[in-house]
Write a protein that holds these residues in place. Structure first.
Motif, PDB file in Angstrom:
ATOM      1  N   ALA A 220     -21.904  19.486 -11.021  1.00 33.92           N
ATOM      2  CA  ALA A 220     -21.104  19.610 -12.234  1.00 33.92           C
ATOM      3  C   ALA A 220     -19.735  20.248 -11.992  1.00 33.92           C
ATOM      4  CB  ALA A 220     -21.871  20.415 -13.279  1.00 33.92           C
ATOM      5  N   LEU A 221     -19.616  21.137 -11.041  1.00 30.79           N
ATOM      6  CA  LEU A 221     -18.339  21.813 -10.843  1.00 30.79           C
ATOM      7  C   LEU A 221     -17.333  20.867 -10.192  1.00 30.79           C
ATOM      8  CD1 LEU A 221     -19.477  25.335  -9.654  1.00 30.79           C
ATOM      9  CD2 LEU A 221     -18.622  24.676 -11.882  1.00 30.79           C
ATOM     10  N   PRO A 222     -16.138  20.735 -10.781  1.00 29.31           N
ATOM     11  CA  PRO A 222     -15.174  19.775 -10.242  1.00 29.31           C
ATOM     12  C   PRO A 222     -14.619  20.173  -8.879  1.00 29.31           C
ATOM     13  CG  PRO A 222     -14.218  20.978 -12.083  1.00 29.31           C
ATOM     14  CD  PRO A 222     -15.660  21.382 -11.988  1.00 29.31           C
ATOM     15  N   GLU A 223     -14.477  21.453  -8.580  1.00 29.73           N
ATOM     16  CA  GLU A 223     -13.905  21.837  -7.297  1.00 29.73           C
ATOM     17  C   GLU A 223     -14.862  21.595  -6.140  1.00 29.73           C
ATOM     18  OE1 GLU A 223     -13.748  24.017  -9.871  1.00 29.73           O
ATOM     19  OE2 GLU A 223     -15.176  25.606  -9.459  1.00 29.73           O
ATOM     20  N   HIS A 224     -16.097  21.313  -6.438  1.00 34.25           N
ATOM     21  CA  HIS A 224     -17.059  21.043  -5.374  1.00 34.25           C
ATOM     22  C   HIS A 224     -17.271  19.551  -5.154  1.00 34.25           C
ATOM     23  CE1 HIS A 224     -18.157  25.123  -4.610  1.00 34.25           C
ATOM     24  NE2 HIS A 224     -18.343  25.339  -5.890  1.00 34.25           N
ATOM     25  N   ARG A 225     -16.603  18.741  -5.939  1.00 35.20           N
ATOM     26  CA  ARG A 225     -16.778  17.299  -5.776  1.00 35.20           C
ATOM     27  C   ARG A 225     -16.040  16.822  -4.532  1.00 35.20           C
ATOM     28  NH1 ARG A 225     -16.261  15.028 -11.915  1.00 35.20           N
ATOM     29  NH2 ARG A 225     -18.188  15.965 -12.626  1.00 35.20           N
ATOM     30  N   ALA A 226     -16.514  15.751  -3.993  1.00 38.22           N
ATOM     31  CA  ALA A 226     -15.873  15.169  -2.822  1.00 38.22           C
ATOM     32  C   ALA A 226     -14.514  14.590  -3.234  1.00 38.22           C
ATOM     33  CB  ALA A 226     -16.750  14.078  -2.239  1.00 38.22           C
ATOM     34  N   PRO A 227     -13.498  14.732  -2.381  1.00 37.70           N
ATOM     35  CA  PRO A 227     -12.185  14.198  -2.743  1.00 37.70           C
ATOM     36  C   PRO A 227     -12.228  12.673  -2.792  1.00 37.70           C
ATOM     37  CG  PRO A 227     -12.185  14.940  -0.475  1.00 37.70           C
ATOM     38  CD  PRO A 227     -13.491  15.351  -1.079  1.00 37.70           C
ATOM     39  N   GLY A 228     -11.311  12.127  -3.562  1.00 44.11           N
ATOM     40  CA  GLY A 228     -11.219  10.671  -3.652  1.00 44.11           C
ATOM     41  C   GLY A 228     -10.622  10.111  -2.372  1.00 44.11           C
ATOM     42  N   GLU A 229     -10.140   8.907  -2.453  1.00 40.05           N
ATOM     43  CA  GLU A 229      -9.554   8.274  -1.274  1.00 40.05           C
ATOM     44  C   GLU A 229      -8.270   9.006  -0.898  1.00 40.05           C
ATOM     45  OE1 GLU A 229      -7.615   4.010  -0.042  1.00 40.05           O
ATOM     46  OE2 GLU A 229      -9.093   4.090  -1.642  1.00 40.05           O
ATOM     47  N   ILE A 230      -8.141   9.305   0.364  1.00 38.03           N
ATOM     48  CA  ILE A 230      -6.950  10.013   0.848  1.00 38.03           C
ATOM     49  C   ILE A 230      -6.009   8.989   1.448  1.00 38.03           C
ATOM     50  CG2 ILE A 230      -6.101  11.731   2.461  1.00 38.03           C
ATOM     51  CD1 ILE A 230      -8.816  13.102   2.219  1.00 38.03           C
ATOM     52  N   THR A 231      -4.780   8.991   0.957  1.00 33.51           N
ATOM     53  CA  THR A 231      -3.767   8.074   1.491  1.00 33.51           C
ATOM     54  C   THR A 231      -2.728   8.894   2.244  1.00 33.51           C
ATOM     55  OG1 THR A 231      -2.532   8.213  -0.564  1.00 33.51           O
ATOM     56  CG2 THR A 231      -4.091   6.388  -0.340  1.00 33.51           C
ATOM     57  N   PRO A 232      -2.190   8.355   3.318  1.00 33.60           N
ATOM     58  CA  PRO A 232      -1.176   9.101   4.059  1.00 33.60           C
ATOM     59  C   PRO A 232       0.105   9.211   3.241  1.00 33.60           C
ATOM     60  CG  PRO A 232      -1.469   6.918   4.990  1.00 33.60           C
ATOM     61  CD  PRO A 232      -2.504   7.091   3.941  1.00 33.60           C
ATOM     62  N   ALA A 233       0.872  10.224   3.561  1.00 34.59           N
ATOM     63  CA  ALA A 233       2.137  10.436   2.855  1.00 34.59           C
ATOM     64  C   ALA A 233       3.105   9.308   3.201  1.00 34.59           C
ATOM     65  CB  ALA A 233       2.726  11.777   3.243  1.00 34.59           C
ATOM     66  N   ARG A 234       3.953   8.952   2.228  1.00 40.30           N
ATOM     67  CA  ARG A 234       4.941   7.907   2.433  1.00 40.30           C
ATOM     68  C   ARG A 234       6.182   8.528   3.048  1.00 40.30           C
ATOM     69  NH1 ARG A 234       7.656   6.401  -2.162  1.00 40.30           N
ATOM     70  NH2 ARG A 234       9.505   5.573  -1.225  1.00 40.30           N
ATOM     71  N   LEU A 235       6.648   7.949   4.122  1.00 42.30           N
ATOM     72  CA  LEU A 235       7.865   8.452   4.750  1.00 42.30           C
ATOM     73  C   LEU A 235       9.062   8.104   3.883  1.00 42.30           C
ATOM     74  CD1 LEU A 235       7.203   7.497   8.465  1.00 42.30           C
ATOM     75  CD2 LEU A 235       7.042   9.745   7.412  1.00 42.30           C
ATOM     76  N   PRO A 236      10.018   9.008   3.801  1.00 37.74           N
ATOM     77  CA  PRO A 236      11.200   8.704   2.977  1.00 37.74           C
ATOM     78  C   PRO A 236      12.047   7.610   3.632  1.00 37.74           C
ATOM     79  CG  PRO A 236      11.470  10.788   4.111  1.00 37.74           C
ATOM     80  CD  PRO A 236      10.077  10.319   4.389  1.00 37.74           C
ATOM     81  N   ASP A 237      12.790   6.892   2.794  1.00 36.65           N
ATOM     82  CA  ASP A 237      13.725   5.881   3.310  1.00 36.65           C
ATOM     83  C   ASP A 237      14.858   6.574   4.041  1.00 36.65           C
ATOM     84  OD1 ASP A 237      12.200   3.952   2.117  1.00 36.65           O
ATOM     85  OD2 ASP A 237      13.380   3.949   0.255  1.00 36.65           O
ATOM     86  N   SER A 238      15.438   5.885   4.981  1.00 39.65           N
ATOM     87  CA  SER A 238      16.548   6.488   5.727  1.00 39.65           C
ATOM     88  C   SER A 238      17.770   6.665   4.852  1.00 39.65           C
ATOM     89  CB  SER A 238      16.885   5.639   6.954  1.00 39.65           C
ATOM     90  OG  SER A 238      17.291   4.353   6.522  1.00 39.65           O
ATOM     91  N   THR A 239      17.856   5.924   3.756  1.00 37.48           N
ATOM     92  CA  THR A 239      19.008   6.058   2.867  1.00 37.48           C
ATOM     93  C   THR A 239      18.879   7.265   1.967  1.00 37.48           C
ATOM     94  OG1 THR A 239      17.941   4.614   1.276  1.00 37.48           O
ATOM     95  CG2 THR A 239      19.433   3.578   2.860  1.00 37.48           C
TER      96      THR A 239
END
Length: 102
Positions: A62-81
């Motif tokens: 029942a406790l939300p902080e003990h739930r398994a995390p959802g799908e983890i996606t890697p961080a998006r690299l910023p554009d060079s611009t």
């Protein structure tokens, strides 16, 4: 030995009574009571342990902080611009490429 002597010997043995039994009815009843009490205590302890396990499992789920995390996606690299490079910054070195690759 005369018959009268044998009869007297058997009469004397019969008058003494039977030897005491190793197990009496009272002993059996007491033993049965002890077994029933022990079984009741064991059943109560097992039910209590099961109830505690169920409650702990419910709290864990029942406790939300003990739930398994959802799908983890890697961080998006910023554009060079979108990267701000100050005008006085040294030039960036060319990336090292493996031999045979351009």
């Amino acid at each position: 030995m005369r018959e009268q002597d044998v009869r007297a010997a058997f009469a004397a043995l019969n008058a003494r009574g039977a030897p005491p039994l190793a197990v009496t009815a009272e002993d059996l009843i007491e033993c049965g009571d002890r077994v029933r009490k022990r079984r009741k205590k064991t059943l109560a302890a097992a039910c209590t342990g099961l109830a505690v396990a169920v409650v702990l499992a419910g709290v864990f789920v029942a406790l939300p902080e003990h739930r398994a995390p959802g799908e983890i996606t890697p961080a998006r690299l910023p554009d060079s611009t979108s990267i701000f490079v100050p005008p006085d910054a040294p030039p960036m070195p060319e990336p090292v490429r493996p031999p045979g690759q351009r």
